[in-house]
Design a protein around this motif. Structure first.
Motif, PDB file in Angstrom:
ATOM      1  N   GLY A 115     -50.392  33.461 -22.016  1.00 37.65           N
ATOM      2  CA  GLY A 115     -50.895  34.543 -22.839  1.00 37.65           C
ATOM      3  C   GLY A 115     -49.856  35.598 -23.162  1.00 37.65           C
ATOM      4  O   GLY A 115     -50.190  36.788 -23.283  1.00 37.65           O
ATOM      5  N   LEU A 116     -48.602  35.181 -23.331  1.00 35.05           N
ATOM      6  CA  LEU A 116     -47.530  36.144 -23.577  1.00 35.05           C
ATOM      7  C   LEU A 116     -47.581  36.669 -24.998  1.00 35.05           C
ATOM      8  O   LEU A 116     -48.094  36.028 -25.918  1.00 35.05           O
ATOM      9  CB  LEU A 116     -46.170  35.498 -23.320  1.00 35.05           C
ATOM     10  CG  LEU A 116     -45.890  35.036 -21.883  1.00 35.05           C
ATOM     11  CD1 LEU A 116     -44.467  34.526 -21.770  1.00 35.05           C
ATOM     12  CD2 LEU A 116     -46.122  36.175 -20.885  1.00 35.05           C
ATOM     13  N   SER A 117     -47.009  37.843 -25.177  1.00 36.33           N
ATOM     14  CA  SER A 117     -46.957  38.460 -26.497  1.00 36.33           C
ATOM     15  C   SER A 117     -46.022  37.675 -27.413  1.00 36.33           C
ATOM     16  O   SER A 117     -45.193  36.878 -26.962  1.00 36.33           O
ATOM     17  CB  SER A 117     -46.451  39.902 -26.390  1.00 36.33           C
ATOM     18  OG  SER A 117     -45.074  39.909 -26.000  1.00 36.33           O
ATOM     19  N   LEU A 118     -46.151  37.928 -28.709  1.00 33.39           N
ATOM     20  CA  LEU A 118     -45.285  37.286 -29.686  1.00 33.39           C
ATOM     21  C   LEU A 118     -43.821  37.590 -29.396  1.00 33.39           C
ATOM     22  O   LEU A 118     -42.960  36.703 -29.442  1.00 33.39           O
ATOM     23  CB  LEU A 118     -45.658  37.755 -31.093  1.00 33.39           C
ATOM     24  CG  LEU A 118     -44.895  37.131 -32.257  1.00 33.39           C
ATOM     25  CD1 LEU A 118     -45.152  35.636 -32.329  1.00 33.39           C
ATOM     26  CD2 LEU A 118     -45.299  37.805 -33.566  1.00 33.39           C
ATOM     27  N   ALA A 119     -43.525  38.849 -29.061  1.00 35.49           N
ATOM     28  CA  ALA A 119     -42.141  39.240 -28.770  1.00 35.49           C
ATOM     29  C   ALA A 119     -41.592  38.459 -27.585  1.00 35.49           C
ATOM     30  O   ALA A 119     -40.440  38.004 -27.602  1.00 35.49           O
ATOM     31  CB  ALA A 119     -42.071  40.742 -28.502  1.00 35.49           C
ATOM     32  N   GLN A 120     -42.381  38.288 -26.547  1.00 35.70           N
ATOM     33  CA  GLN A 120     -41.903  37.574 -25.372  1.00 35.70           C
ATOM     34  C   GLN A 120     -41.734  36.085 -25.639  1.00 35.70           C
ATOM     35  O   GLN A 120     -40.820  35.452 -25.112  1.00 35.70           O
ATOM     36  CB  GLN A 120     -42.858  37.825 -24.201  1.00 35.70           C
ATOM     37  CG  GLN A 120     -42.775  39.249 -23.686  1.00 35.70           C
ATOM     38  CD  GLN A 120     -43.818  39.556 -22.633  1.00 35.70           C
ATOM     39  OE1 GLN A 120     -44.876  38.925 -22.579  1.00 35.70           O
ATOM     40  NE2 GLN A 120     -43.545  40.546 -21.794  1.00 35.70           N
ATOM     41  N   GLN A 121     -42.599  35.517 -26.483  1.00 35.01           N
ATOM     42  CA  GLN A 121     -42.399  34.121 -26.858  1.00 35.01           C
ATOM     43  C   GLN A 121     -41.094  33.951 -27.629  1.00 35.01           C
ATOM     44  O   GLN A 121     -40.348  32.989 -27.405  1.00 35.01           O
ATOM     45  CB  GLN A 121     -43.576  33.646 -27.709  1.00 35.01           C
ATOM     46  CG  GLN A 121     -44.904  33.583 -26.959  1.00 35.01           C
ATOM     47  CD  GLN A 121     -46.034  33.223 -27.899  1.00 35.01           C
ATOM     48  OE1 GLN A 121     -46.057  32.144 -28.481  1.00 35.01           O
ATOM     49  NE2 GLN A 121     -46.990  34.124 -28.066  1.00 35.01           N
ATOM     50  N   GLU A 140     -39.199  48.009 -22.530  1.00 30.70           N
ATOM     51  CA  GLU A 140     -38.576  47.768 -21.223  1.00 30.70           C
ATOM     52  C   GLU A 140     -39.156  46.515 -20.574  1.00 30.70           C
ATOM     53  O   GLU A 140     -38.442  45.749 -19.922  1.00 30.70           O
ATOM     54  CB  GLU A 140     -38.785  48.983 -20.313  1.00 30.70           C
ATOM     55  CG  GLU A 140     -38.002  50.216 -20.732  1.00 30.70           C
ATOM     56  CD  GLU A 140     -38.147  51.338 -19.724  1.00 30.70           C
ATOM     57  OE1 GLU A 140     -38.738  51.098 -18.638  1.00 30.70           O
ATOM     58  OE2 GLU A 140     -37.668  52.447 -20.011  1.00 30.70           O
ATOM     59  N   GLU A 141     -40.453  46.302 -20.771  1.00 36.96           N
ATOM     60  CA  GLU A 141     -41.097  45.097 -20.235  1.00 36.96           C
ATOM     61  C   GLU A 141     -40.506  43.839 -20.875  1.00 36.96           C
ATOM     62  O   GLU A 141     -40.253  42.844 -20.188  1.00 36.96           O
ATOM     63  CB  GLU A 141     -42.604  45.162 -20.479  1.00 36.96           C
ATOM     64  CG  GLU A 141     -43.370  43.962 -19.940  1.00 36.96           C
ATOM     65  CD  GLU A 141     -44.846  44.035 -20.254  1.00 36.96           C
ATOM     66  OE1 GLU A 141     -45.578  43.086 -19.874  1.00 36.96           O
ATOM     67  OE2 GLU A 141     -45.289  45.013 -20.878  1.00 36.96           O
ATOM     68  N   ASP A 142     -40.267  43.897 -22.178  1.00 38.17           N
ATOM     69  CA  ASP A 142     -39.678  42.756 -22.867  1.00 38.17           C
ATOM     70  C   ASP A 142     -38.262  42.502 -22.386  1.00 38.17           C
ATOM     71  O   ASP A 142     -37.849  41.347 -22.197  1.00 38.17           O
ATOM     72  CB  ASP A 142     -39.673  42.993 -24.390  1.00 38.17           C
ATOM     73  CG  ASP A 142     -41.064  43.008 -24.986  1.00 38.17           C
ATOM     74  OD1 ASP A 142     -41.980  42.433 -24.358  1.00 38.17           O
ATOM     75  OD2 ASP A 142     -41.240  43.607 -26.062  1.00 38.17           O
ATOM     76  N   GLN A 143     -37.496  43.563 -22.198  1.00 40.97           N
ATOM     77  CA  GLN A 143     -36.122  43.404 -21.726  1.00 40.97           C
ATOM     78  C   GLN A 143     -36.096  42.819 -20.316  1.00 40.97           C
ATOM     79  O   GLN A 143     -35.230  41.990 -19.985  1.00 40.97           O
ATOM     80  CB  GLN A 143     -35.392  44.751 -21.752  1.00 40.97           C
ATOM     81  CG  GLN A 143     -35.217  45.357 -23.138  1.00 40.97           C
ATOM     82  CD  GLN A 143     -34.259  44.583 -24.023  1.00 40.97           C
ATOM     83  OE1 GLN A 143     -33.837  43.470 -23.695  1.00 40.97           O
ATOM     84  NE2 GLN A 143     -33.907  45.158 -25.162  1.00 40.97           N
ATOM     85  N   ALA A 144     -37.050  43.223 -19.495  1.00 45.91           N
ATOM     86  CA  ALA A 144     -37.139  42.660 -18.146  1.00 45.91           C
ATOM     87  C   ALA A 144     -37.503  41.178 -18.218  1.00 45.91           C
ATOM     88  O   ALA A 144     -36.992  40.351 -17.446  1.00 45.91           O
ATOM     89  CB  ALA A 144     -38.177  43.426 -17.322  1.00 45.91           C
TER      90      ALA A 144
END
Length: 394
Positions: free
Chosen positions: A72-78, A7-11
């Motif tokens: 410092g974002l996660s790989l998914a967010q990048q 959900e955090e990634d979708q946001a």
């Protein structure tokens, strides 16, 4: 490999998409689709301004640690950012070599002084970087570097030639692999230097391409100087630093590249529908095959990022380069006779190419730059499969 997003990634995806929709308007809307491989000459100054706007809003250096100016974002967010950036048809970014390659290398190997000097200006898009690796006799064979540097008091003095140096004519600095130990051979005795390009001892000569642009350059160093403390890692340890940098080369931005490929394929299909080429069953089958291959390519890229194994970068380079080349060939077949005729030029520009002609011509280089197909196959054969090394002179 988990392909679901939290959900955090979708946001976060919604945040990225919303910001781009809000800001790619007005004066910035005219930049949509400009820049990128083979088109870096397009609206360069305007794209620099756009990239500085990205920096002001925290959209550069997403994966860098926060202590160095990143998020410092996660790989998914990048991955999400690069996918949404490509989907928005946002202009080609101008700072890839600094942000994606040199920055992580300095974070890993640089001194505190080097980090403090260079990282903030990379993050703010205030200094652009070029890569001084390839030479006339050391392209695919990087260990054959002959450009030399010697210490003279408080400076390194650099002499030699680099070639195929992307956007050196638009850059402020270059990271340069030099031979600093007289008599050394192959990967021994090399050093990784940071060299300012705006000085008397540097001559940058753009190479005119078939596409009309000149993003590649020859760079001649004749007594060029850089400070003695601007060697990354220890003197003589440049090969290790240079190889680490190449490990950063095919990072999360490749997923945005795949989205860009999808847009190009959709454009070729639209042209085929418009001019009737889609009615050719053989051509239609080729286009369908390209679409299936692209979907597989995306999963391969995701798997490679998640696994972080030695084979994935070479496999992905082989796959996307060959695919993009075939797309360019398909585009010419779809265009038919019209693809053989250039558009009328001007006094400064002898001819103009449409997007499909430019795609066809520039994609011929995809299987060469960034490590040729032959080099990638050798890497896989020797380092992954454990096969004997290729004989010298073969």
């Amino acid at each position: 490999m988990d392909l679901t997003y939290s959900e955090e990634d979708q946001a976060f995806r919604a945040e990225v998409r919303g910001w781009l929709e809000e800001h790619l308007t007005g004066e910035w809307a005219a930049l949509k689709g400009l820049g990128g491989a083979g088109r870096d000459h397009e609206a360069h100054e305007e794209r620099v301004a756009w990239n500085r706007l990205l920096a002001e809003h925290g959209w550069t250096c997403l994966g860098w640690p926060e202590e160095y100016g990143g998020r410092g974002l996660s790989l998914a967010q990048q991955v999400i950012f690069h996918e949404e950036y490509a989907r928005a048809d946002a202009p080609g970014r101008v700072n890839h070599l600094g942000e994606e390659l040199l920055g992580p290398t300095l974070i890993a190997f640089g001194t505190d002084e080097q980090k403090a000097r260079f990282l903030p200006k990379i993050a703010a898009v205030e200094e652009l970087w070029a890569q001084g690796y390839s030479e006339p006799n050391a392209g695919s064979d990087l260990a054959n570097v002959q450009t030399r540097a010697r210490l003279d008091g408080d400076d390194w003095v650099v002499d030699g030639q680099k070639v195929w140096t992307s956007n050196a004519h638009l850059s402020h600095w270059a990271f340069v692999l030099c031979r600093t130990e007289p008599g050394s051979q192959r990967h021994h005795g090399l050093s990784f230097l940071l060299v300012p390009l705006d000085q008397e001892g540097v001559d940058v000569r753009p190479i005119e391409q078939l596409t009309g642009g000149s993003e590649f350059n020859e760079v001649f160093f004749t007594g060029a100087r850089t400070a003695a403390d601007l060697v990354v890692g220890e003197p003589g340890d440049g090969w290790r630093v240079a190889m680490a940098l190449l490990g950063f080369e095919r990072g999360v931005s490749v997923l945005g590249q795949v989205v860009g490929f999808a847009r190009e394929l959709d454009g070729v299909v639209a042209l085929a529908r418009e001019n009737g080429a889609i009615d050719d069953p053989v051509l239609r089958d080729r286009l369908a095959g390209l679409k299936v291959e692209l979907a597989v390519m995306r999963f391969q890229a995701l798997r490679g990022l998640a696994a972080d194994d030695a084979a994935s970068p070479s496999i992905f380079k082989l796959v996307w380069a060959g695919w993009h080349k075939r797309l360019g060939e398909a585009a010419m077949d779809v265009a038919g006779p019209a693809g053989l005729t250039a558009l009328p030029g001007t006094e400064d520009e002898p001819y103009r190419l449409d997007r499909w002609q430019r795609l066809f011509l520039f994609s011929r280089s995809d299987t060469i730059y960034g490590g040729s197909d032959e080099v990638q196959r050798n890497i896989l054969a020797e380092r992954v499969l454990g096969l004997p090394r290729e004989p010298k002179g073969a």
